[in-house]
Write a protein that holds these residues in place. Sequence first.
Motif, short mmCIF file in Angstrom:
data_model
loop_
_atom_site.label_atom_id
_atom_site.label_comp_id
_atom_site.label_asym_id
_atom_site.label_seq_id
_atom_site.Cartn_x
_atom_site.Cartn_y
_atom_site.Cartn_z
N GLY A 126 0.92 -1.20 -0.08
CA GLY A 126 -0.02 -0.06 0.02
C GLY A 126 0.81 1.20 0.11
N PRO A 127 0.34 2.41 0.18
CA PRO A 127 1.25 3.64 0.28
C PRO A 127 1.99 3.61 1.35
N ARG A 135 11.36 8.63 9.94
CA ARG A 135 10.34 7.41 10.14
C ARG A 135 9.68 7.02 8.84
N MET A 136 9.13 5.81 8.57
CA MET A 136 8.40 5.38 7.80
C MET A 136 6.91 4.70 8.08
N GLN A 137 5.85 5.00 7.50
CA GLN A 137 4.85 4.41 7.93
C GLN A 137 4.11 3.73 6.75
N PHE A 138 3.99 2.37 6.88
CA PHE A 138 3.15 1.39 6.11
C PHE A 138 2.11 1.45 5.92
N PHE A 139 0.96 1.80 5.18
CA PHE A 139 -0.39 1.69 5.40
C PHE A 139 -0.89 0.21 5.04
N GLN A 187 6.83 12.79 2.57
CA GLN A 187 7.07 12.30 1.27
C GLN A 187 6.65 11.11 0.98
N TRP A 188 6.16 10.62 -0.05
CA TRP A 188 5.71 9.43 -0.29
C TRP A 188 6.99 8.48 -0.80
N ALA A 189 7.14 7.20 -0.09
CA ALA A 189 8.27 6.38 -0.66
C ALA A 189 7.56 5.32 -1.44
N CYS A 190 6.08 5.17 -1.22
CA CYS A 190 5.50 4.43 -2.12
C CYS A 190 4.07 5.41 -2.23
N ARG A 191 3.72 5.92 -3.33
CA ARG A 191 2.64 6.68 -3.57
C ARG A 191 1.45 6.09 -3.91
N PRO A 192 0.35 6.85 -3.34
CA PRO A 192 -1.00 6.19 -3.50
C PRO A 192 -1.29 6.15 -5.32
N THR A 193 -1.58 4.79 -5.74
CA THR A 193 -1.93 4.90 -7.01
C THR A 193 -3.13 3.98 -7.32
N LEU A 199 -5.46 -2.39 -0.01
CA LEU A 199 -4.12 -2.45 1.03
C LEU A 199 -3.82 -3.95 1.28
N PRO A 200 -2.61 -4.19 1.75
CA PRO A 200 -2.19 -5.41 2.04
C PRO A 200 -2.71 -5.62 3.63
N ASP A 201 -3.04 -7.01 4.13
CA ASP A 201 -3.30 -7.10 5.56
C ASP A 201 -1.78 -6.99 6.26
#
Length: 220
Positions: A126-127, A135-139, A187-193, A199-201
């Motif tokens: 996911g994003p 820090r990084m946040q994985f959705f 910023q987006w490390a993996c942007r919403p597309t 989203l993954p579990d």
Amino acid sequence: MEETIGVTSAAQIPKQRGEALQDSAVRYAEERHWDVFPGAWLESVDGTWRCSCGDAGCPAPGAHAVRDDWPTQATGSATVARRLWAKQPNASILLPTGRTFDAIDVPETAGFLALARMERMELTLGPVTCTPDRRMQFFVLPGAIAKVPDLVRKLGWPPATLDLVTLGEGAYVAAPPTRFGASGAVQWACRPTAANRWLPDAEEIISPLAYACGREARRR
């Protein structure tokens, strides 16, 4: 316009340029159906950036809730979002977790290592945000906050030993292009597309995240 900044061979951060906070907030509500609410913002005081809350020692300058009732203020309406940011165009964009997504928060070094492993494993992501405080946040799908501790234990890691935090109901993350402190913007490390709308579990990505955080813990 977007500019990519090389970070690793496995991931690049898309840098958003020239996009107003209001436009971004409206787009998140309209296109992703994410709830949004305005937070604090940065102000220049005698040439120094300070948080609008007025606290010189603010732990999250320019990127925190300013009202105790922020959960009721958060909206998924693009029309309401446009009105909220029209009142304060510089307000940060905050996204409540525990609604349409939870977020797994890890150190940036562990996050990029995990991204490289996920790429090799051909996992669907996911994003993912990357913040100026490294820090990084994985959705991930909602409900992760209840699952992650047991998942980490099953992988052989005592949860307390890893710098891995799950954000669910009652928490929030700052969204791009929110400025955070004096060091830059989220910023987006993996942007919403369109490809990562679903989203993954947490169970699908926890193994590489726990491994990367474990390596980081041993290194320290």
